[in-house]
Write a protein that holds these residues in place. Structure first.
Motif, PDB file in Angstrom:
ATOM      1  N   GLY B 221       0.838  -1.196   0.000  1.00 35.69           N
ATOM      2  CA  GLY B 221       0.000   0.000   0.000  1.00 35.69           C
ATOM      3  C   GLY B 221       0.872   1.245   0.000  1.00 35.69           C
ATOM      4  O   GLY B 221       0.629   2.202  -0.742  1.00 35.69           O
ATOM      5  N   ALA B 263      -2.692  -9.564   0.718  1.00 29.03           N
ATOM      6  CA  ALA B 263      -2.824  -8.582   1.794  1.00 29.03           C
ATOM      7  C   ALA B 263      -4.300  -8.284   2.045  1.00 29.03           C
ATOM      8  O   ALA B 263      -5.059  -8.098   1.099  1.00 29.03           O
ATOM      9  N   PRO B 264      -4.709  -8.249   3.315  1.00 27.08           N
ATOM     10  CA  PRO B 264      -6.094  -7.887   3.608  1.00 27.08           C
ATOM     11  C   PRO B 264      -6.342  -6.442   3.184  1.00 27.08           C
ATOM     12  O   PRO B 264      -5.481  -5.592   3.344  1.00 27.08           O
ATOM     13  N   LYS B 265      -7.496  -6.176   2.611  1.00 25.66           N
ATOM     14  CA  LYS B 265      -7.775  -4.823   2.141  1.00 25.66           C
ATOM     15  C   LYS B 265      -8.901  -4.191   2.938  1.00 25.66           C
ATOM     16  O   LYS B 265      -9.862  -4.854   3.306  1.00 25.66           O
ATOM     17  N   LEU B 266      -8.762  -2.893   3.165  1.00 23.50           N
ATOM     18  CA  LEU B 266      -9.790  -2.170   3.916  1.00 23.50           C
ATOM     19  C   LEU B 266     -11.114  -2.166   3.183  1.00 23.50           C
ATOM     20  O   LEU B 266     -12.173  -2.087   3.793  1.00 23.50           O
ATOM     21  N   SER B 267     -11.053  -2.262   1.857  1.00 24.73           N
ATOM     22  CA  SER B 267     -12.305  -2.177   1.101  1.00 24.73           C
ATOM     23  C   SER B 267     -13.097  -3.478   1.149  1.00 24.73           C
ATOM     24  O   SER B 267     -14.283  -3.485   0.822  1.00 24.73           O
ATOM     25  N   ASP B 268     -12.488  -4.569   1.570  1.00 23.64           N
ATOM     26  CA  ASP B 268     -13.212  -5.838   1.628  1.00 23.64           C
ATOM     27  C   ASP B 268     -14.023  -5.936   2.914  1.00 23.64           C
ATOM     28  O   ASP B 268     -13.605  -5.432   3.952  1.00 23.64           O
ATOM     29  N   PRO B 269     -15.177  -6.620   2.859  1.00 19.29           N
ATOM     30  CA  PRO B 269     -15.945  -6.809   4.098  1.00 19.29           C
ATOM     31  C   PRO B 269     -15.223  -7.748   5.056  1.00 19.29           C
ATOM     32  O   PRO B 269     -14.341  -8.512   4.637  1.00 19.29           O
ATOM     33  N   PRO B 270     -15.570  -7.717   6.349  1.00 21.02           N
ATOM     34  CA  PRO B 270     -14.936  -8.613   7.316  1.00 21.02           C
ATOM     35  C   PRO B 270     -15.093 -10.076   6.900  1.00 21.02           C
ATOM     36  O   PRO B 270     -16.061 -10.428   6.245  1.00 21.02           O
ATOM     37  N   HIS B 271     -14.151 -10.889   7.301  1.00 24.02           N
ATOM     38  CA  HIS B 271     -14.131 -12.333   7.062  1.00 24.02           C
ATOM     39  C   HIS B 271     -14.021 -12.706   5.599  1.00 24.02           C
ATOM     40  O   HIS B 271     -14.397 -13.797   5.208  1.00 24.02           O
ATOM     41  N   THR B 272     -13.491 -11.772   4.762  1.00 24.96           N
ATOM     42  CA  THR B 272     -13.205 -12.140   3.380  1.00 24.96           C
ATOM     43  C   THR B 272     -12.044 -13.122   3.409  1.00 24.96           C
ATOM     44  O   THR B 272     -11.042 -12.886   4.059  1.00 24.96           O
ATOM     45  N   LEU B 274      -8.781 -14.734   2.568  1.00 22.30           N
ATOM     46  CA  LEU B 274      -7.599 -14.185   1.912  1.00 22.30           C
ATOM     47  C   LEU B 274      -7.007 -15.216   0.962  1.00 22.30           C
ATOM     48  O   LEU B 274      -7.087 -16.415   1.208  1.00 22.30           O
TER      49      LEU B 274
END
Lengths: 258, 335, 323
Positions: B221, B263-272, B274
């Protein structure tokens, strides 16, 4: 390494080996130079220097190994307690150790042996006590480091008792650097024992020790230098190999830690 | 490689090998790139990818026990740094190339005052002493956003917070207005809010002095937001190099995409869920034959396992390069 | 305490004594609860006290104020043996996976340690359970059991630590920055693994991290901490979509997004440094860095209140008016 094995092996089995007596004199061979019959020669009283060296090694090694072992045992327990529990426990232990350090150690040892008469056991105990503070400090420094590692916290979080944490988590990590340090102390104690017996304050004659053998040869350095030289060389080689082993171990530990 | 006449730094086929008791570690293995003034090159990679060794090789601060061998060419304004003597290199270091490290506590000398440390650089490279050095130091501290700069000169590093220390380290780095600034994970040890401040500071300093900058990071990022070019490193090799926009909009190397996706993204909903990359970091003593990412790659074939892919150009002007036998095009692999 | 509450923390405080008579209030008056099978994320910058919260729950050391009720029992009032038994249902995973495993012990002993401490099962049964736990975290028991931690990578060590944490089938696992020391590619593996383990063992997690993106990914609800206090607590999606506290908003804005077309705001939203926790600002602790701070904030500490259903905040001037 091979040298140490040889010396320890000979010393340990001295009674079983077909050696001449280290105390009996052969008056037909007084101060004779090394030859086929007497490998290392004989001293002024016609005693076999080879046998005396082997038996002398027993005293030197017994004192040199057992005194640090005693100091190590006590020092490690105190050091672990101090480094792990911190707080008041630590303050008290450190204060006591500082008190021991403040004694002029060797002088006290001299005084006690002069007063009580020397025996191997007393010597081991005295020299052992003198090594405790140093062992305690090394153990405490290591325990401090490991007590802060997360695996110690993890063990506490699992509900382990202090005793269990100390025994299984902290001790195994502290023991390796302690053993390496102990080797250093061993060589120092062998020297101290040598000095004491040179001064006649160790195990009394006619019992041979390397130190009193060196002392015996002093008078005849000009004519029979081997009497002093051989035990000196033995001591030198022994110390050298102990130090080399220590150095090797240290390198190995560092290598495996990477 | 095409000659870019304006490049500040041109690195060609650089390799740094460490000879260890267990074998040769090819920490940097055939890396080439160039940077123009005012440009920022981001270098991303995971631990052990060789990105820090690359930085240390450029500024020549590797261990001097003889275990490292460096080959290739590092040209700063056309002058090959690898041929310079240590004395000449000392004049380059700090003056033409400066470096900011991850941990400012260890890069600053704990027993010297801030003022002394800045002064040393000014005296050594610019010949400034006494009053002149002091005035310049205050200016520098002020320019990196340190309040009460004149008083701070008398402080020791431990009296400052992590963010402040990094600002001081940056002040020292830019003291001689270097042509190239290498920032090795400059914000990894700092908190998110402070991280944003430091990156903003670096960018402003870069603009003010038209410096070239190498920003080394594991944080994609940060690299996306603060660089013009990106080089992706894996196991000592640069596996993809492209303008930042081009890379994030359409990477060709599966490793780059896997890195971006994992990488986890802020735009994804929780528990997406990876998309993790399977396997662990590469063994640098025995890197894979062929493509080094092969063992962890979803698309690897016998070709990948046997032959090393060369860097090839993805576009006509040759700015987007990748090393892959089965590059992704528009998110798919070519048949 | 509600029936499905697993852990309930009330007015938790942790104050440390420092040399020279100073006091450090690492955690001041925080309250929250965790339900069965829920993940509560706890984010904040370094020194905000988030790790202290985790350790206070474990009673390592016990908090200086407030209550920690786990499965209906107040942990602070339990001593010795009872506390040790309670800890079996409560586990912890640490940031540095290499440091959290004893380098001198074999993996089989490390993973079996909780059972050995509890003294619950026979030796063959322990081995059987160790094998199951290692397989569950995708490690091959035959290959790893007799090796020591230094032979493994960080990610593998963290798998071993997770296997150890799960072997007693606890109800709650406190994860203190469990993926911060790991590389991006391995981090995703471990986060996925934690999600799998949560489903398999019906675990509740307290997930402590400074990384907002990671916390959002794994948490059902998220609490934001600043200088020892909670600023905001809300369901994960809600908190990130519509934060109420200016600090939360600034934190979210400070994270670089992986999009080269969206460059960050210059200058950054949040100026200034974290004040010293030894001498926190009066009133609202965030006021010295807050863009919305007014005189009121200096005088009065904002109350912890439920601004919207399930959305708690401590701020005089939240970003949206309370309903």
């Amino acid at each position: 390494m091979a040298w140490i094995t040889l010396v320890v092996g000979l010393a340990a089995t001295a009674n079983l080996l077909p050696l001449r007596s280290p105390i009996d004199s052969d008056f037909s061979a007084i101060s004779s130079w090394p030859d086929a019959a007497y490998w290392f020669g004989t001293d002024q009283l016609g005693r076999d220097i080879f046998a005396r060296c082997v038996f002398g090694a027993r005293i030197s090694l017994a004192v040199g190994l057992l005194a640090p072992a005693f100091g190590l045992g006590v020092g490690i327990s105190l050091g672990l307690a101090a480094g792990y529990f911190r707080g008041r426990t630590e303050s008290i232990i450190v204060a006591v150790m500082d008190a021991i350090l403040a004694f002029p150690g060797i002088l006290v040892a001299l005084a006690v042996t002069a007063y009580l008469g020397a025996s191997t056991a007393i010597l081991i105990f005295l020299l052992g006590v003198l090594t405790i503070p140093a062992f305690m400090r090394v153990a405490r420094a290591n325990a401090l480091v490991f007590a802060q590692r997360e695996f110690v916290l993890a063990a506490r979080a699992m509900g382990a008792t202090h005793w269990r944490v100390l025994r299984l988590e902290v001790l195994p990590n502290v023991i390796i650097p302690m053993l390496i340090y102990a080797l250093l102390v061993v060589s120092r104690i062998i020297v101290v024992e040598g000095v004491l017996s040179f001064l006649g304050l160790s195990v009394p004659p006619p019992q041979p020790t390397w130190g009193n053998m060196i002392a015996d040869g002093q008078g005849d350095l000009a004519t029979s230098p081997y009497i002093s030289f051989i035990p000196s060389a033995l001591m030198f080689l022994t110390l050298l190999s102990i130090n080399l082993i220590g150095e090797r171990l240290r390198a190995d530990v560092r290598g495996s830690a990477l | 490689m095409t000659e870019v006449p304006t490049a500040v730094l041109e690195v060609t086929d650089l390799a740094t090998h460490f000879h260890t008791a267990r074998g040769i570690v090819r920490a940097v293995d055939g890396v080439s790139f160039s940077i123009e003034p005012g440009q920022t090159l981001g270098i991303v990679g995971e631990s052990g990818s060789g990105k820090s060794v690359l930085a240390r090789t450029i500024i020549r601060i590797l261990t001097r026990d003889g275990s490292a061998t460096v080959t290739g060419r590092i040209a700063l304004d056309g002058r090959d740094l690898l041929t310079l003597s240590e004395t000449d290199m000392r004049d380059v270091r700090g003056k033409d190339i400066a470096m900011v490290f991850q941990n400012p506590m260890s890069s600053l000398n704990p027993v010297k005052r801030i003022g002394t440390q800045i002064g040393e650089v000014l005296t050594r490279h610019l010949g400034l002493r006494g009053r002149a050095a002091q005035i310049r130091s205050v200016e520098l501290l002020a320019s990196v956003g340190i309040s009460l700069p004149a008083e701070r000169l008398n402080h020791y590093p431990h009296q400052l917070s992590g963010g402040m220390r990094q600002r001081v380290a940056i002040a020292i780095a830019i003291a001689c207005e270097p042509k190239l600034l290498i920032a090795d994970e400059p914000t990894t040890a700092l908190d998110v809010t402070i991280q944003a401040q430091i990156l903003d500071l670096l960018r402003r300093q870069q603009r003010a002095h038209n410096m070239a900058m190498i920003l080394i990071s594991h944080d994609l990022g940060m690299v996306a937001a603060h660089t013009d070019l990106v080089g992706v490193m894996y196991a000592g090799q640069m596996v993809e190099r492209a303008p930042t926009r081009s890379l994030f909009h359409g990477c060709h190397m599966p490793y780059t995409r896997a890195l971006i996706r994992s990488a986890p993204k802020l735009s994804d909903p929780p528990h997406t869920r990876l998309r993790a990359i399977s396997g662990g970091p590469p063994d640098m003593l025995q890197p894979a034959i062929g493509c080094r990412f092969g063992p962890r790659c979803d698309y690897a074939t016998d070709m990948c396992r046997s032959y090393k892919p060369a860097l090839s150009a993805a576009d006509a002007d040759g700015t987007h390069l990748y090393a892959c036998w089965h590059p992704l095009v528009a998110g798919r692999i070519l048949p | 305490m509600k029936p499905d509450e697993l852990l309930s923390v009330e007015n938790l405080s942790a104050t440390y004594r420092l040399p020279h008579g100073r006091k450090l209030s690492a955690v001041a008056n925080i309250s929250f609860s965790i339900h069965k099978g829920e993940t509560l994320g706890l984010v904040g910058e370094s020194g905000c006290g988030k790790s202290t919260v985790g350790r206070s729950i474990m009673q390592l050391p016990p908090p200086t104020g407030g209550t920690v009720i786990f499965e209906g029992r107040d942990l602070a009032s339990l001593g010795g043996e009872a506390l040790r038994r309670a800890r079996m249902r409560l586990h912890m995973i640490f940031q540095d996976p290499v440091s959290s495993l004893n380098p001198r012990r074999k993996v089989r002993d490390i993973v079996a340690e909780p059972m050995a401490i509890a003294g619950v099962v026979t030796a063959p049964e322990r081995v059987r359970r160790v094998r199951i736990a290692l397989a569950a975290v995708s490690l091959d028991p035959d290959r790893v059991m007799d090796r020591r931690p230094h032979e493994f990578s960080g990610g593998q060590c963290q798998r071993i630590a997770i296997a150890r944490a799960l072997i007693m089938e606890p109800q709650l696992v406190i994860c203190d920055e469990p993926v911060s020391a790991l590389d991006v590619s391995v981090r995703a593996q471990i986060l996925n693994l934690l999600e799998d383990m949560k489903a398999r063992y019906c675990l509740a997690l307290l997930f402590i991290s400074h990384d907002l993106a990671v916390v959002k990914n794994i948490s059902d609800r998220v609490a934001v901490m600043y200088l020892g206090q909670f600023c905001e607590l809300a369901p994960s999606a809600r908190l990130y979509q519509a934060p109420l506290h200016p600090y939360t908003a600034a934190l979210i804005a400070a994270i670089p997004v992986m999009d080269p077309d969206r460059r960050p705001a210059a200058p950054p939203l949040l100026a200034g440094e974290l004040p010293s926790p030894m001498n926190p600002p009066s009133g609202c602790r965030f006021r010295t860095r807050c863009p919305r701070a007014a005189a009121h904030c200096e005088e009065l500490e904002p109350a912890w209140r439920e601004a919207e259903p399930g959305h708690f905040v401590a701020c005089h001037f939240p970003l949206r008016p309370a309903r």
